[in-house]
Design a protein around this motif. Structure first.
Motif, PDB file in Angstrom:
ATOM      1  N   TYR A 139       0.793  -1.172   0.139  1.00  0.00           N
ATOM      2  CA  TYR A 139       0.126  -0.094  -0.141  1.00  0.00           C
ATOM      3  C   TYR A 139       0.862   1.154  -0.156  1.00  0.00           C
ATOM      4  O   TYR A 139       2.010   1.104   0.314  1.00  0.00           O
ATOM      5  CB  TYR A 139      -0.801  -0.028   1.234  1.00  0.00           C
ATOM      6  CG  TYR A 139      -0.257   0.213   2.767  1.00  0.00           C
ATOM      7  CD1 TYR A 139      -0.161   1.394   3.143  1.00  0.00           C
ATOM      8  CD2 TYR A 139       0.337  -1.177   3.156  1.00  0.00           C
ATOM      9  CE1 TYR A 139       0.526   1.387   4.487  1.00  0.00           C
ATOM     10  CE2 TYR A 139       1.020  -0.916   4.392  1.00  0.00           C
ATOM     11  CZ  TYR A 139       1.206   0.385   4.988  1.00  0.00           C
ATOM     12  OH  TYR A 139       1.958   0.373   6.182  1.00  0.00           O
ATOM     13  N   LYS A 143      -1.186   7.342   1.863  1.00  0.00           N
ATOM     14  CA  LYS A 143      -2.437   7.460   1.613  1.00  0.00           C
ATOM     15  C   LYS A 143      -3.273   6.426   2.439  1.00  0.00           C
ATOM     16  O   LYS A 143      -4.430   6.555   2.619  1.00  0.00           O
ATOM     17  CB  LYS A 143      -2.888   7.193   0.077  1.00  0.00           C
ATOM     18  CG  LYS A 143      -2.186   8.095  -0.650  1.00  0.00           C
ATOM     19  CD  LYS A 143      -2.486   7.812  -2.279  1.00  0.00           C
ATOM     20  CE  LYS A 143      -1.832   8.859  -3.140  1.00  0.00           C
ATOM     21  NZ  LYS A 143      -2.056   8.054  -4.856  1.00  0.00           N
ATOM     22  N   PHE A 160     -12.419   1.063   0.509  1.00  0.00           N
ATOM     23  CA  PHE A 160     -11.351   0.758  -0.768  1.00  0.00           C
ATOM     24  C   PHE A 160     -11.863   0.442  -1.947  1.00  0.00           C
ATOM     25  O   PHE A 160     -11.627  -0.250  -2.725  1.00  0.00           O
ATOM     26  CB  PHE A 160     -10.664  -0.437  -0.200  1.00  0.00           C
ATOM     27  CG  PHE A 160      -9.697  -0.295   1.212  1.00  0.00           C
ATOM     28  CD1 PHE A 160      -8.933   0.711   0.772  1.00  0.00           C
ATOM     29  CD2 PHE A 160      -9.915  -0.766   2.211  1.00  0.00           C
ATOM     30  CE1 PHE A 160      -7.809   1.079   1.904  1.00  0.00           C
ATOM     31  CE2 PHE A 160      -9.248  -0.383   3.347  1.00  0.00           C
ATOM     32  CZ  PHE A 160      -8.025   0.352   3.307  1.00  0.00           C
ATOM     33  N   LYS A 163     -10.302   0.566  -5.436  1.00  0.00           N
ATOM     34  CA  LYS A 163      -8.778   0.652  -5.062  1.00  0.00           C
ATOM     35  C   LYS A 163      -7.831  -0.668  -5.054  1.00  0.00           C
ATOM     36  O   LYS A 163      -6.884  -0.433  -4.947  1.00  0.00           O
ATOM     37  CB  LYS A 163      -8.768   1.416  -3.850  1.00  0.00           C
ATOM     38  CG  LYS A 163      -9.686   2.542  -3.672  1.00  0.00           C
ATOM     39  CD  LYS A 163      -9.154   3.696  -4.782  1.00  0.00           C
ATOM     40  CE  LYS A 163      -9.847   5.114  -4.500  1.00  0.00           C
ATOM     41  NZ  LYS A 163      -9.627   6.109  -5.313  1.00  0.00           N
ATOM     42  N   ASN A 200     -14.600  -4.038  -4.464  1.00  0.00           N
ATOM     43  CA  ASN A 200     -13.617  -3.223  -4.203  1.00  0.00           C
ATOM     44  C   ASN A 200     -12.480  -3.085  -5.355  1.00  0.00           C
ATOM     45  O   ASN A 200     -11.873  -2.177  -5.293  1.00  0.00           O
ATOM     46  CB  ASN A 200     -12.987  -3.376  -2.975  1.00  0.00           C
ATOM     47  CG  ASN A 200     -14.058  -2.895  -1.772  1.00  0.00           C
ATOM     48  OD1 ASN A 200     -15.056  -2.035  -2.245  1.00  0.00           O
ATOM     49  ND2 ASN A 200     -13.583  -3.109  -0.642  1.00  0.00           N
ATOM     50  N   ALA A 202     -10.186  -2.654  -8.688  1.00  0.00           N
ATOM     51  CA  ALA A 202      -9.971  -1.457  -9.308  1.00  0.00           C
ATOM     52  C   ALA A 202      -9.979  -1.657 -10.743  1.00  0.00           C
ATOM     53  O   ALA A 202     -10.185  -0.878 -11.646  1.00  0.00           O
ATOM     54  CB  ALA A 202      -8.559  -0.783  -9.215  1.00  0.00           C
ATOM     55  N   TRP A 219      -3.318   4.390  -8.343  1.00  0.00           N
ATOM     56  CA  TRP A 219      -4.447   4.721  -7.320  1.00  0.00           C
ATOM     57  C   TRP A 219      -4.461   6.120  -6.738  1.00  0.00           C
ATOM     58  O   TRP A 219      -3.705   7.018  -6.692  1.00  0.00           O
ATOM     59  CB  TRP A 219      -4.313   3.844  -6.072  1.00  0.00           C
ATOM     60  CG  TRP A 219      -4.382   2.345  -6.194  1.00  0.00           C
ATOM     61  CD1 TRP A 219      -4.688   1.849  -7.413  1.00  0.00           C
ATOM     62  CD2 TRP A 219      -4.316   1.325  -5.182  1.00  0.00           C
ATOM     63  NE1 TRP A 219      -4.711   0.407  -7.263  1.00  0.00           N
ATOM     64  CE2 TRP A 219      -4.398   0.020  -5.712  1.00  0.00           C
ATOM     65  CE3 TRP A 219      -3.785   1.291  -3.882  1.00  0.00           C
ATOM     66  CZ2 TRP A 219      -4.317  -1.131  -5.165  1.00  0.00           C
ATOM     67  CZ3 TRP A 219      -3.734   0.098  -3.417  1.00  0.00           C
ATOM     68  CH2 TRP A 219      -3.740  -1.274  -3.926  1.00  0.00           C
ATOM     69  N   ARG A 220      -6.051   6.421  -6.229  1.00  0.00           N
ATOM     70  CA  ARG A 220      -6.160   7.637  -5.769  1.00  0.00           C
ATOM     71  C   ARG A 220      -7.042   7.632  -4.650  1.00  0.00           C
ATOM     72  O   ARG A 220      -8.075   7.268  -4.513  1.00  0.00           O
ATOM     73  CB  ARG A 220      -6.843   8.788  -6.797  1.00  0.00           C
ATOM     74  CG  ARG A 220      -5.999   9.087  -8.076  1.00  0.00           C
ATOM     75  CD  ARG A 220      -4.855   9.942  -7.578  1.00  0.00           C
ATOM     76  NE  ARG A 220      -3.998  10.551  -8.700  1.00  0.00           N
ATOM     77  CZ  ARG A 220      -2.768   9.462  -9.467  1.00  0.00           C
ATOM     78  NH1 ARG A 220      -2.614   8.420  -8.722  1.00  0.00           N
ATOM     79  NH2 ARG A 220      -2.150  10.173 -10.180  1.00  0.00           N
ATOM     80  N   MET A 221      -6.313   7.678  -3.523  1.00  0.00           N
ATOM     81  CA  MET A 221      -7.228   7.356  -2.382  1.00  0.00           C
ATOM     82  C   MET A 221      -7.417   8.428  -1.514  1.00  0.00           C
ATOM     83  O   MET A 221      -6.746   9.449  -1.557  1.00  0.00           O
ATOM     84  CB  MET A 221      -6.655   6.168  -1.427  1.00  0.00           C
ATOM     85  CG  MET A 221      -6.103   4.555  -1.903  1.00  0.00           C
ATOM     86  SD  MET A 221      -5.511   3.563  -0.702  1.00  0.00           S
ATOM     87  CE  MET A 221      -5.973   2.152  -1.708  1.00  0.00           C
TER      88      MET A 221
END
Length: 221
Positions: A139, A143, A160, A163, A200, A202, A219-221
């Motif tokens: 991870y 973020k 999530f 994600k 969840n 992506a 990713w954009r968390m």
């Protein structure tokens, strides 16, 4: 004894019990003792064990490398004429597949039984686990907080959604993980967890571990 030495000693005994007296079409010189090793592992730590084994015993290791399913298929096609003495892979699921194919014969060793816990060996002596691997979550520390992903159950959180990148469901690693969760949680809870993981995702699962990490950079968390 250090942990490394304990593992090395265990591995040596496992190889010795499987060692053939002849070359068995391995390309070895007549009279030379050889272990024909079919392995799906590719780690420097393994090579160090092989080298130490040869230094201490004088027995040569003839290594045949490949993916677990490829090696299993090869041994099946070779049948009774297979030169394989020992099969090493990185997941118990692959060992189970090989056992179901009837490729193993039991080995009984007081030393292996004493040093390897019950949960890391097949009851009939068909295989022994000599290392354990962690199934980790990669991870972005900028973020995600560690406490958000310190339990597999938390990956199902809607936080999530869109994600998660993961290997496909037919990956033996995922099959083993889900099997372990069924044993720990029961079928109903595991079924709900799997459905939440799918929700969840992506993208559709594809590729190996490195592919998940590379895609995860977006990713954009």
């Amino acid at each position: 004894m250090s942990r490394f030495l304990a593992v090395a000693a265990t591995f040596t005994l496992a190889l010795t019990t499987a060692c053939s007296d002849g070359a068995k079409d391995s390309g070895a010189a007549a009279g030379e003792q050889v272990v024909n090793l079919y392995t799906a592992r590719h780690y420097d730590s393994d090579n160090a064990l092989y080298e130490r084994f040869t230094r201490e015993t004088g027995i040569k290791i003839n290594r045949i490398e490949g993916r677990p399913d490829e090696l299993i298929a090869r041994m099946k096609s070779e049948g009774a004429n297979s030169p394989a003495d020992l099969f090493i892979t990185a997941d118990a699921g692959a060992l189970w597949r090989a056992q179901q194919a009837g490729l193993f014969q039991p080995v009984q060793s007081e030393t292996l039984t004493a040093r390897i816990p019950d949960n890391l060996r097949e009851p009939g002596g068909n295989w022994y686990g000599f290392m354990r691997r962690a199934r980790v979550v990669a991870y972005d520390a900028a973020k995600v907080q560690p406490e958000e992903i310190d339990d597999y159950a938390k990956l199902a959180d809607p936080r999530f959604k869109g994600k998660i990148c993961v290997r496909s469901s037919d990956s033996v690693y995922n099959l083993s993980l889900v099997g372990a969760l069924i044993e720990a949680w029961g079928p109903a809870r595991t079924d709900q967890w799997v459905k939440s993981i799918v929700a969840n995702m992506a993208r559709p699962p594809e590729g190996g571990d490195r592919d998940q990490i590379l895609r995860g950079r977006r990713w954009r968390m």
